[in-house]
Design a protein around this motif. Sequence first.
Motif, mmCIF file in Angstrom:
data_model
loop_
_atom_site.group_PDB
_atom_site.id
_atom_site.type_symbol
_atom_site.label_atom_id
_atom_site.label_comp_id
_atom_site.label_asym_id
_atom_site.label_seq_id
_atom_site.Cartn_x
_atom_site.Cartn_y
_atom_site.Cartn_z
ATOM 1 N N THR A 205 3.145 3.637 -19.151
ATOM 2 C CA THR A 205 3.429 5.002 -19.583
ATOM 3 C C THR A 205 3.872 5.866 -18.411
ATOM 4 O O THR A 205 4.892 6.544 -18.474
ATOM 5 N N ALA A 206 3.122 5.803 -17.323
ATOM 6 C CA ALA A 206 3.463 6.603 -16.151
ATOM 7 C C ALA A 206 4.283 5.845 -15.134
ATOM 8 O O ALA A 206 4.897 6.445 -14.261
ATOM 9 N N GLY A 207 4.266 4.528 -15.205
ATOM 10 C CA GLY A 207 4.953 3.731 -14.202
ATOM 11 C C GLY A 207 4.252 3.748 -12.864
ATOM 12 O O GLY A 207 4.884 3.495 -11.831
ATOM 13 N N LYS A 208 2.927 4.009 -12.868
ATOM 14 C CA LYS A 208 2.251 4.150 -11.583
ATOM 15 C C LYS A 208 1.016 3.259 -11.425
ATOM 16 O O LYS A 208 0.753 2.784 -10.324
ATOM 17 N N ASP A 209 0.265 3.017 -12.483
ATOM 18 C CA ASP A 209 -0.991 2.274 -12.367
ATOM 19 C C ASP A 209 -0.823 0.813 -12.771
ATOM 20 O O ASP A 209 -0.840 -0.078 -11.916
ATOM 21 N N ARG A 210 -0.635 0.544 -14.043
ATOM 22 C CA ARG A 210 -0.422 -0.843 -14.466
ATOM 23 C C ARG A 210 0.865 -1.404 -13.878
ATOM 24 O O ARG A 210 0.888 -2.541 -13.370
ATOM 25 N N THR A 211 1.925 -0.617 -13.923
ATOM 26 C CA THR A 211 3.164 -1.051 -13.276
ATOM 27 C C THR A 211 2.945 -1.212 -11.784
ATOM 28 O O THR A 211 3.457 -2.155 -11.163
ATOM 29 N N GLY A 212 2.155 -0.309 -11.202
ATOM 30 C CA GLY A 212 1.898 -0.369 -9.767
ATOM 31 C C GLY A 212 1.205 -1.639 -9.341
ATOM 32 O O GLY A 212 1.609 -2.281 -8.354
ATOM 33 N N VAL A 213 0.161 -2.068 -10.073
ATOM 34 C CA VAL A 213 -0.545 -3.283 -9.665
ATOM 35 C C VAL A 213 0.298 -4.526 -9.940
ATOM 36 O O VAL A 213 0.234 -5.503 -9.183
ATOM 37 N N LEU A 214 1.091 -4.506 -11.006
ATOM 38 C CA LEU A 214 1.948 -5.655 -11.278
ATOM 39 C C LEU A 214 2.999 -5.823 -10.183
ATOM 40 O O LEU A 214 3.194 -6.927 -9.658
ATOM 41 N N ILE A 215 3.670 -4.737 -9.820
ATOM 42 C CA ILE A 215 4.695 -4.839 -8.783
ATOM 43 C C ILE A 215 4.074 -5.194 -7.443
ATOM 44 O O ILE A 215 4.633 -5.994 -6.669
ATOM 45 N N ASP A 216 2.909 -4.627 -7.140
ATOM 46 C CA ASP A 216 2.206 -4.996 -5.910
ATOM 47 C C ASP A 216 1.943 -6.499 -5.883
ATOM 48 O O ASP A 216 2.166 -7.167 -4.863
ATOM 49 N N THR A 217 1.487 -7.045 -6.996
ATOM 50 C CA THR A 217 1.187 -8.475 -7.070
ATOM 51 C C THR A 217 2.439 -9.314 -6.919
ATOM 52 O O THR A 217 2.451 -10.309 -6.177
ATOM 53 N N VAL A 218 3.500 -8.926 -7.593
ATOM 54 C CA VAL A 218 4.755 -9.683 -7.524
ATOM 55 C C VAL A 218 5.310 -9.687 -6.108
ATOM 56 O O VAL A 218 5.697 -10.743 -5.566
ATOM 57 N N LEU A 219 5.376 -8.528 -5.488
ATOM 58 C CA LEU A 219 5.957 -8.452 -4.150
ATOM 59 C C LEU A 219 5.122 -9.216 -3.130
ATOM 60 O O LEU A 219 5.658 -9.924 -2.268
ATOM 61 N N ARG A 305 9.786 -20.366 -8.484
ATOM 62 C CA ARG A 305 10.882 -19.732 -9.209
ATOM 63 C C ARG A 305 10.893 -18.228 -8.986
ATOM 64 O O ARG A 305 11.975 -17.613 -8.883
ATOM 65 N N LEU A 306 9.707 -17.630 -8.912
ATOM 66 C CA LEU A 306 9.613 -16.191 -8.657
ATOM 67 C C LEU A 306 10.234 -15.858 -7.307
ATOM 68 O O LEU A 306 11.005 -14.909 -7.175
ATOM 69 N N ARG A 307 9.899 -16.635 -6.315
ATOM 70 C CA ARG A 307 10.449 -16.417 -4.969
ATOM 71 C C ARG A 307 11.971 -16.594 -4.969
ATOM 72 O O ARG A 307 12.706 -15.756 -4.416
ATOM 73 N N LEU A 308 12.461 -17.639 -5.587
ATOM 74 C CA LEU A 308 13.913 -17.857 -5.644
ATOM 75 C C LEU A 308 14.611 -16.754 -6.413
ATOM 76 O O LEU A 308 15.744 -16.376 -6.091
ATOM 77 N N ARG A 309 13.949 -16.242 -7.423
ATOM 78 C CA ARG A 309 14.552 -15.197 -8.248
ATOM 79 C C ARG A 309 14.641 -13.872 -7.509
ATOM 80 O O ARG A 309 15.636 -13.149 -7.631
ATOM 81 N N LEU A 310 13.631 -13.559 -6.713
ATOM 82 C CA LEU A 310 13.528 -12.220 -6.148
ATOM 83 C C LEU A 310 13.893 -12.099 -4.674
ATOM 84 O O LEU A 310 14.067 -10.985 -4.185
#
Length: 312
Positions: A205-219, A305-310
């Motif tokens: 909804t805000a793009g800050k909490d759930r999105t924040g932890v997901l992007i932190d994990t992915v990166l 695959r995640l690494r190759l993709r990103l």
Amino acid sequence: MRTGARAATALALALALAGPLVPAAQAAGTSPPAARKAPAVVQPAVQPAAHSRVLTVPGTVNARDTGGYRTYDGATTRWNTLYRTESLAKIPPAGVTALAGLGLRAVIDLRSPSEVQADGADRLPAGPVPVALPVDDTGLYLFIAQVVGSADPAAQEAALGGDRAAQRMRTAYRGFVTSAANRAALGAAIRRIADSTGPVVVHCTAGKDRTGVLIDTVLRAVGVPQSTTTADYLLSNDLRAAADRAVRDQVKQLGLMQNPDLLIPLQEVRTEYLAAFRDQAEHDYGSFGRFLTDGLGLDPSTLVRLRLRLVA
């Protein structure tokens, strides 16, 4: 204000607290930070060399690209591949056009069903596949609606004063790890990113909490240093500041809160919140790597695959 009208207003403002109230910010005469004015919408098919961290997508304030981050081994995350933003439910036609320019293949929506019902479905161009992977935030926006809707200064102080609002945020972040359903949704989102054949956007909804932890994990999973991913997480505060301030002003003008600054810990992202997520993951699984494999169910081939993709 009548009780029914107050409840409806509080619910709308609760969603605005979780996602930017752009019209209110404009009405209040506030301007976005200078960093938000300059970038043009990235259009990979037309301008492959034009890279901007922050994207201009009308109806959003927190839309950005995760490209350009250096990894431990000197590589760089790809531009125009993984985007993050807030809810896309209320963007205007110009916002839909801007999304079309990104060439999206999928839109991963982390909002709960109740949020989608209250806020609306995403407004998307033709092409991207909507992917619903709800992550529970412990009913944060309903809690905000109840507290704000009470219009009771004493009750609001009791619910949010001192460290109580921040404690609720830390509890929500730990819940992203301790809930099996949340781990399953986050793992599924990462697999979707790894297997995508084109650009993907992730949002809550805000793009800050759930999105924040997901992007932190992915990166972090693809080798971006934790200090860099923390800075990306905290960027939400700069981009959302004007809209968040406008919401607090509106709450006070409507007579719903005498001290709307009680809401600031709920509006902000903080290193202590992200630390609660990271620490819980390491506590439960022993290491970040084990959290990826045992907690999120990601096998080694998916991580490759995640690494190759990103990463270029």
